[in-house]
Design a protein around this motif. Structure first.
Motif, PDB file in Angstrom:
ATOM      1  N   HIS A  26       0.633  -1.262  -0.162  1.00 50.20           N
ATOM      2  CA  HIS A  26      -0.035   0.107  -0.135  1.00 50.20           C
ATOM      3  C   HIS A  26       1.101   1.318   0.372  1.00 50.20           C
ATOM      4  N   HIS A  50      -4.201   7.022  -5.692  1.00 51.39           N
ATOM      5  CA  HIS A  50      -5.810   7.312  -5.542  1.00 51.39           C
ATOM      6  C   HIS A  50      -6.085   7.285  -6.976  1.00 51.39           C
ATOM      7  N   GLU A  93      -5.679   2.440  -5.893  1.00 52.43           N
ATOM      8  CA  GLU A  93      -6.598   2.234  -4.740  1.00 52.43           C
ATOM      9  C   GLU A  93      -7.693   3.443  -5.202  1.00 52.43           C
ATOM     10  N   HIS A 108     -12.516   2.446   0.439  1.00 55.57           N
ATOM     11  CA  HIS A 108     -11.740   2.365  -0.336  1.00 55.57           C
ATOM     12  C   HIS A 108     -11.287   1.129  -0.763  1.00 55.57           C
ATOM     13  N   HIS A 119      -7.861  -1.131   4.816  1.00 56.07           N
ATOM     14  CA  HIS A 119      -8.364  -0.103   6.266  1.00 56.07           C
ATOM     15  C   HIS A 119      -9.335  -0.662   7.122  1.00 56.07           C
ATOM     16  N   ASP A 176       0.366   2.191   3.582  1.00 58.21           N
ATOM     17  CA  ASP A 176      -0.016   3.712   2.957  1.00 58.21           C
ATOM     18  C   ASP A 176       1.055   4.158   3.420  1.00 58.21           C
TER      19      ASP A 176
HETATM   20 FE    FE Z   1      -7.696   4.566   1.512  1.00 53.39          FE
END
Ligand code: FE
Ligand code: AMP
Ligand code: ZN
Ligand code: FE
Length: 286
Positions: free
Chosen positions: A5, A37, A64, A75, A190, A242
């Protein structure tokens, strides 16, 4: 070990795809997934860079997708997607345009509220492929209106705050379908951040095949709970940091959450099993 991630400047990370690859190599990771994203724009440059440098680093093509369901941000991660899949690229193009319009509306709202941030600056800060609220937040920080990005979200641009503009309609069911059509494996990102396990179970009904159990903000109790849930539902267990860049202090440092190589092998296998779906778009009107 893999960090599954990771964000880059193609979306709201502060580190370019090339630098992300250099950092991952420096840490001695076996591989990573760039999960920007709503865009695949970081994948090619990262791949090209690691080829040029000759790094034996395994880059997992991923994304994502930022969907929304009522008041919840949901997400969906997609692993081993085909980043050239036309239906995927078509929809991402629409989302990118909707994101641009949303940024325009949010900047207008801020201006009316007396916050002088300029759209040009936000566009510059976005730099990469998609515009998002973090770029607006950074402009607010630069102008000294807020001390941090989290304050910008908490006071102005978070959901329900004065400068918030609702997102384009993009629901989790569509996100899951997009990933599957692009030959990828959909994973719920998540789950702990949703703070609602009834919702988590509902989302899993959409055809999600994995759960991001290991995540910087998951407590040991949450990790245990989601491991049990994944076992009960026979889901793949994934994890990642992340990472958004070291100075952003948002989520984890690169490689701070990693999973074993066998997780990637399972994802690869599942993706191969959905090849049939991936090939479906080839037949669609050339
Ligand atoms: Fe996220
Ligand atoms: P958007 O997709 O434009 O609505 O922006 C949502 C994204 O902003 C999330 O996916 C996060 O990556 C990022 N974000 C949310 N809250 C914060 C925060 N407090 N600080 C930095 N980034 C954030
Ligand atoms: Zn982000
Ligand atoms: Fe993320």
């Amino acid at each position: 070990m893999y960090d599954l991630h990771v964000h880059s400047t193609a979306s709201d990370g502060l580190v370019s795809p090339q630098e992300v690859v250099d950092e991952a190599w420096g840490l001695g990771l076996r591989g990573l997934a760039i999960t920007d994203h709503d865009t695949v724009a970081g994948i090619e440059p990262a791949q090209e860079h690691l080829r040029q440098r000759g790094y034996a680093l395994d880059l997992v093509p991923a994304i994502e997708l930022n969907a929304e369901l009522g008041p919840n941000e949901v997400h969906i991660l997609g692993y081993f997607i085909d980043p050239a899949c036309p239906p995927l690229l078509g929809r991402l193009q629409e989302i990118k345009e909707a994101r641009r319009q949303r940024a325009v509306s949010m900047v207008e709202k801020l201006n009316r509220l007396g916050y002088r941030v300029s759209l040009d600056r936000v566009r510059e800060l976005a730099g990469g492929d998609v515009m998002g609220r973090p770029h607006i937040g950074r402009a607010l920080v630069e102008q000294g209106y807020v001390a941090s990005l989290s304050e910008a979200f908490a006071r102005l641009i978070g959901m329900g705050k004065p400068a918030y503009v609702p997102r384009y309609k993009f629901v989790p069911a569509e996100a899951v379908q997009m990933v599957r059509r692009a030959g990828g494996v959909p994973v719920l990102a998540h789950p702990g951040l949703l703070g609602n396990d009834v919702l988590v179970e509902e989302l899993l009904e959409l055809g999600i095949e994995g759960l991001e159990v290991y995540y910087p903000e998951h407590s040991p109790q949450e990790v245990e709970r989601y491991l049990r849930l994944a076992r009960r539902r026979r889901l793949l267990v994934t994890g990642g940091s992340d990472y958004h860049g070291a100075v952003l202090h948002y989520r984890g440092g690169l490689g701070s959450v990693v999973v074993g190589d066998e997780v990637v092998a399972s994802l690869r296998e599942r993706a191969a099993a959905v090849e049939g779906r991936a090939d479906a778009w080839l037949g669609e009107g050339g």
